[in-house]
Write an enzyme that holds these catalytic residues in place. Structure first.
Site, PDB file in Angstrom:
ATOM      1  N   GLU A  70       0.686  -1.191   0.153  1.00 38.75           N
ATOM      2  CA  GLU A  70      -0.432  -0.013   0.202  1.00 38.75           C
ATOM      3  C   GLU A  70       0.677   1.215  -0.072  1.00 38.75           C
ATOM      4  O   GLU A  70       1.927   1.591   0.607  1.00 38.75           O
ATOM      5  CB  GLU A  70      -0.905  -0.428   1.195  1.00 38.75           C
ATOM      6  CG  GLU A  70      -1.910   0.292   1.053  1.00 38.75           C
ATOM      7  CD  GLU A  70      -3.448  -0.728  -0.264  1.00 38.75           C
ATOM      8  OE1 GLU A  70      -2.988   0.020  -1.029  1.00 38.75           O
ATOM      9  OE2 GLU A  70      -3.979  -1.269   0.664  1.00 38.75           O
ATOM     10  N   SER A 119     -26.654   7.296 -16.228  1.00 38.74           N
ATOM     11  CA  SER A 119     -26.844   5.812 -15.213  1.00 38.74           C
ATOM     12  C   SER A 119     -28.004   5.791 -14.128  1.00 38.74           C
ATOM     13  O   SER A 119     -28.267   6.615 -13.491  1.00 38.74           O
ATOM     14  CB  SER A 119     -25.514   6.172 -14.033  1.00 38.74           C
ATOM     15  OG  SER A 119     -25.183   5.137 -13.205  1.00 38.74           O
ATOM     16  N   SER A 151     -14.667   3.379  -1.959  1.00 42.04           N
ATOM     17  CA  SER A 151     -14.436   2.714  -0.977  1.00 42.04           C
ATOM     18  C   SER A 151     -12.726   2.039  -0.743  1.00 42.04           C
ATOM     19  O   SER A 151     -12.290   0.869  -0.259  1.00 42.04           O
ATOM     20  CB  SER A 151     -15.216   1.395  -1.046  1.00 42.04           C
ATOM     21  OG  SER A 151     -16.521   2.122  -0.492  1.00 42.04           O
ATOM     22  N   GLY A 152     -12.193   2.568  -1.948  1.00 38.74           N
ATOM     23  CA  GLY A 152     -10.487   2.089  -1.869  1.00 38.74           C
ATOM     24  C   GLY A 152     -10.756   0.251  -2.612  1.00 38.74           C
ATOM     25  O   GLY A 152      -9.601  -0.113  -2.705  1.00 38.74           O
ATOM     26  N   LEU A 153     -11.396   0.959  -3.445  1.00 38.03           N
ATOM     27  CA  LEU A 153     -11.793  -0.517  -4.569  1.00 38.03           C
ATOM     28  C   LEU A 153     -11.448  -0.074  -5.751  1.00 38.03           C
ATOM     29  O   LEU A 153     -11.957  -1.280  -6.410  1.00 38.03           O
ATOM     30  CB  LEU A 153     -13.168  -1.522  -3.948  1.00 38.03           C
ATOM     31  CG  LEU A 153     -13.222  -1.700  -2.598  1.00 38.03           C
ATOM     32  CD1 LEU A 153     -14.532  -2.964  -2.659  1.00 38.03           C
ATOM     33  CD2 LEU A 153     -12.191  -2.931  -1.937  1.00 38.03           C
ATOM     34  N   GLU A 203      -5.562   8.919 -15.244  1.00 45.49           N
ATOM     35  CA  GLU A 203      -6.507   9.728 -13.787  1.00 45.49           C
ATOM     36  C   GLU A 203      -5.681  10.234 -13.221  1.00 45.49           C
ATOM     37  O   GLU A 203      -7.333  11.141 -12.553  1.00 45.49           O
ATOM     38  CB  GLU A 203      -6.674   8.433 -13.109  1.00 45.49           C
ATOM     39  CG  GLU A 203      -7.505   8.473 -12.518  1.00 45.49           C
ATOM     40  CD  GLU A 203      -7.948   7.188 -12.290  1.00 45.49           C
ATOM     41  OE1 GLU A 203      -8.140   5.609 -12.273  1.00 45.49           O
ATOM     42  OE2 GLU A 203      -8.452   6.688 -10.925  1.00 45.49           O
ATOM     43  N   ASP A 205      -4.046   0.625  -9.369  1.00 42.73           N
ATOM     44  CA  ASP A 205      -5.768  -0.428 -10.124  1.00 42.73           C
ATOM     45  C   ASP A 205      -5.841  -0.272 -11.416  1.00 42.73           C
ATOM     46  O   ASP A 205      -6.243  -0.984 -12.094  1.00 42.73           O
ATOM     47  CB  ASP A 205      -6.619   1.561  -9.604  1.00 42.73           C
ATOM     48  CG  ASP A 205      -6.068   1.370  -8.167  1.00 42.73           C
ATOM     49  OD1 ASP A 205      -5.469   0.891  -7.468  1.00 42.73           O
ATOM     50  OD2 ASP A 205      -6.711   3.180  -7.721  1.00 42.73           O
ATOM     51  N   TYR A 250      -3.877  12.311   0.282  1.00 40.99           N
ATOM     52  CA  TYR A 250      -3.213  11.467  -0.198  1.00 40.99           C
ATOM     53  C   TYR A 250      -2.177  12.151  -0.795  1.00 40.99           C
ATOM     54  O   TYR A 250      -0.688  10.909  -0.713  1.00 40.99           O
ATOM     55  CB  TYR A 250      -3.969  10.734  -1.195  1.00 40.99           C
ATOM     56  CG  TYR A 250      -3.072   9.472  -2.600  1.00 40.99           C
ATOM     57  CD1 TYR A 250      -3.470   8.429  -2.203  1.00 40.99           C
ATOM     58  CD2 TYR A 250      -3.186  10.118  -3.223  1.00 40.99           C
ATOM     59  CE1 TYR A 250      -2.912   7.597  -2.944  1.00 40.99           C
ATOM     60  CE2 TYR A 250      -2.330   9.273  -4.326  1.00 40.99           C
ATOM     61  CZ  TYR A 250      -2.014   8.049  -4.011  1.00 40.99           C
ATOM     62  OH  TYR A 250      -1.345   6.981  -4.654  1.00 40.99           O
TER      63      TYR A 250
HETATM   64  P1  NG1 Z   1      -8.009   3.276  -4.183  1.00 40.29           P
HETATM   65  O1  NG1 Z   1      -7.657   3.628  -2.310  1.00 40.29           O
HETATM   66  O2  NG1 Z   1      -8.477   2.557  -4.669  1.00 40.29           O
HETATM   67  O3  NG1 Z   1      -8.277   4.633  -5.092  1.00 40.29           O
HETATM   68  C1  NG1 Z   1      -5.527   4.453  -4.669  1.00 40.29           C
HETATM   69  C2  NG1 Z   1      -4.390   4.624  -5.313  1.00 40.29           C
HETATM   70  C3  NG1 Z   1      -3.641   3.186  -5.553  1.00 40.29           C
HETATM   71  C4  NG1 Z   1      -2.943   3.455  -4.784  1.00 40.29           C
HETATM   72  C5  NG1 Z   1      -3.696   3.323  -3.482  1.00 40.29           C
HETATM   73  C6  NG1 Z   1      -2.890   3.121  -2.486  1.00 40.29           C
HETATM   74  C7  NG1 Z   1      -5.130   5.916  -7.689  1.00 40.29           C
HETATM   75  C8  NG1 Z   1      -6.457   5.446  -8.611  1.00 40.29           C
HETATM   76  N1  NG1 Z   1      -5.654   4.933  -6.743  1.00 40.29           N
HETATM   77  O4  NG1 Z   1      -5.508   3.861  -4.655  1.00 40.29           O
HETATM   78  O5  NG1 Z   1      -2.396   3.381  -6.770  1.00 40.29           O
HETATM   79  O6  NG1 Z   1      -1.400   4.180  -4.697  1.00 40.29           O
HETATM   80  O7  NG1 Z   1      -4.908   4.681  -3.349  1.00 40.29           O
HETATM   81  O8  NG1 Z   1      -1.917   1.875  -2.245  1.00 40.29           O
HETATM   82  O9  NG1 Z   1      -4.944   6.951  -7.798  1.00 40.29           O
END
Ligand code: NG1
Length: 433
Positions: free
Chosen positions: A16, A50, A108-110, A176, A187, A239
């Site tokens: 992570e 949608s 949701s981090g998915l 992105e 991702d 972030y």
């Molecule tokens: P999530 O939490 O799924 O958005 C984000 C980043 C990943 C990675 C993780 C932490 C994007 C689109 N997603 O994921 O690249 O850095 O946090 O490990 O930037």
């Protein structure tokens, strides 16, 4: 003719906040996806609606520069894909019109956001007759790997040249960033390279994806903390702040090490500073590196740095553990990962900590927050007989006091490692694929 672009979310098993530092990750594609049912539009326009809550209808023209919608608007992920393709020199003469559905929980981090980006890119490429080379799934075991393939140069292309999955993943990771997140490339790569029954070791610079078979009899439980981690909104700054601190730590060490002959001589490049995290841990002596850097970096920066380099080591160990079917060992590494994210990287929350504690007390082999943190989900590793008791314990102890009902399938579910993004014909009767 109607088409269906399907792009899975992913759950990260370990690794992570390493991807944007050029260190590996180990996610798997989920059996939940974002779907765009679309037809080719009459001209260079994208029109999508949608039935999902909070996703209102929008339209935009496919001409550069693509204008961003208000911050947080879902169309920005579709605009990001279009913008990335246009900037890469793919002429998008035809647009798409259609409907977006899906069952990847949002914020949701998915990785619902990258799934939407990838599905949009696949739909636009299909509409413009650009082929995506490579199977949607890699089904082989350890010997089968896309590891050896060099990252293709992202140079301007001829109009109809096919684009490879690795190339598209790299391109969409950059694209992105249109939403303002300084994200890494995990991702989009996981979404495009998902393989049934396999986790994916992903390396960066250059991008490589190596499937690793998940041993029989093991299950992954994904549990929401019920706190949204909106990375187009609040969590974005936190972030980006972490990403900035990682760059700062590297810059400090680069300038100190450039003047330290004992460090640079090891790499046979006297006077040249290490420029990447990979350089720093190249000799495998992470403990020695931490010993040397503890006195150089300010305490807060040192903790961020320690998370990144130890997490990089944990991914390597976790890959070996999975290949050797040592899933108890894998679970221990997940627990170490969570502790490091909580204590050093400071991205956990009390809810995520509680899910991890409940899952472990109920017998999970490992558990950790997954994705960026600041809310979102945790993932627990269980052997088959323990999965039920772990889910029961979470329902009772975590969800019970917070919800007046059992958790929904959005809030807690068993995840299966699944195949990658693809486009299929949708039959006109409206039936299946
Ligand atoms: P999530 O939490 O799924 O958005 C984000 C980043 C990943 C990675 C993780 C932490 C994007 C689109 N997603 O994921 O690249 O850095 O946090 O490990 O930037």
């Amino acid at each position: 003719m109607n088409w269906l672009a399907i792009a899975p979310g992913r759950v990260n098993l370990i690794g992570e906040h390493t991807d944007y530092n050029g260190l590996p990750v180990l996610p798997m594609a989920l059996d939940r996806d974002v779907r765009i049912e679309f037809a080719v539009a009459d001209g260079p326009v994208v029109r999508l609606d949608s039935p999902l809550a909070r996703l209102d209808t929008f339209a935009f023209q496919l001409k550069r520069p693509i204008e961003a919608a208000d911050q947080g608007h879902w169309s920005n992920y579709v605009r990001a894909a279009a913008n990335g393709l246009l900037e890469h020199g793919v002429p998008l003469k035809q647009g798409i019109e259609g409907t977006v559905t899906g069952d990847v929980p949002i914020a949701s981090g998915l990785s619902s956001s990258s799934a939407l980006v990838v599905a949009s890119a696949l739909a636009l490429l299909k509409a413009n007759g650009v082929e995506v080379a490579g199977a949607s799934e890699t089904t082989g075991g350890p010997a089968s790997s896309t590891r050896a393939q060099p990252e293709p140069a992202l140079s301007p292309r001829s109009p109809v040249a096919p684009i490879s999955r690795l190339e598209l993943a790299t391109l969409m990771a950059r694209a992105e960033r249109f939403v303002g997140l300084e994200g890494g490339g995990m991702d989009q790569a996981a979404c495009l390279h998902g393989a049934e029954g396999h986790a994916l070791r992903i390396d960066f610079e250059p991008l490589r994806v190596t499937p690793v078979a998940v041993p029989e009899g093991w299950r992954w439980v994904v549990a929401s903390s019920l706190v949204r981690a909106e990375k187009s909104r609040g969590a974005r700054d936190a972030y980006n702040e972490r990403a900035g601190q990682c760059r700062e730590a590297l810059a400090v060490l680069g300038s100190v090490f450039a003047n330290d002959a004992s460090v640079t001589a090891e790499r046979d490049r006297p006077g040249v500073a290490p420029v990447s995290y990979r350089d720093l841990i190249a000799d495998g002596d992470v403990d020695g590196l931490l010993e040397r850097t503890r006195r150089i970096l300010p305490p807060a920066l040192f903790r961020r740095f320690r998370h990144v380099v130890t997490e990089g080591r944990r991914v390597a160990l976790a890959e070996v553990a999975m290949r050797e079917a040592d899933m108890r060992g894998f679970g221990d590494l997940m627990v170490r990962s969570h502790e490091s994210l909580r204590d050093d990287y400071a991205v956990s929350t009390s809810e995520l900590d509680e899910i991890v504690t409940v899952a472990l007390e109920a017998g999970a082999a490992g558990a950790r927050l997954t994705g960026a943190g600041f809310g979102g989900c945790a993932v627990a590793l269980c052997d088959a007989p323990t999965m039920g008791p772990v889910m029961d314990a979470l329902s009772e102890r975590f969800y019970g006091p917070r919800l007046s009902r059992p958790p929904s399938r959005e809030e807690m579910f068993a995840a299966k490692p699944s195949g990658g993004a693809r486009v299929r014909i949708r039959d006109s009767s409206g039936g299946g694929l």
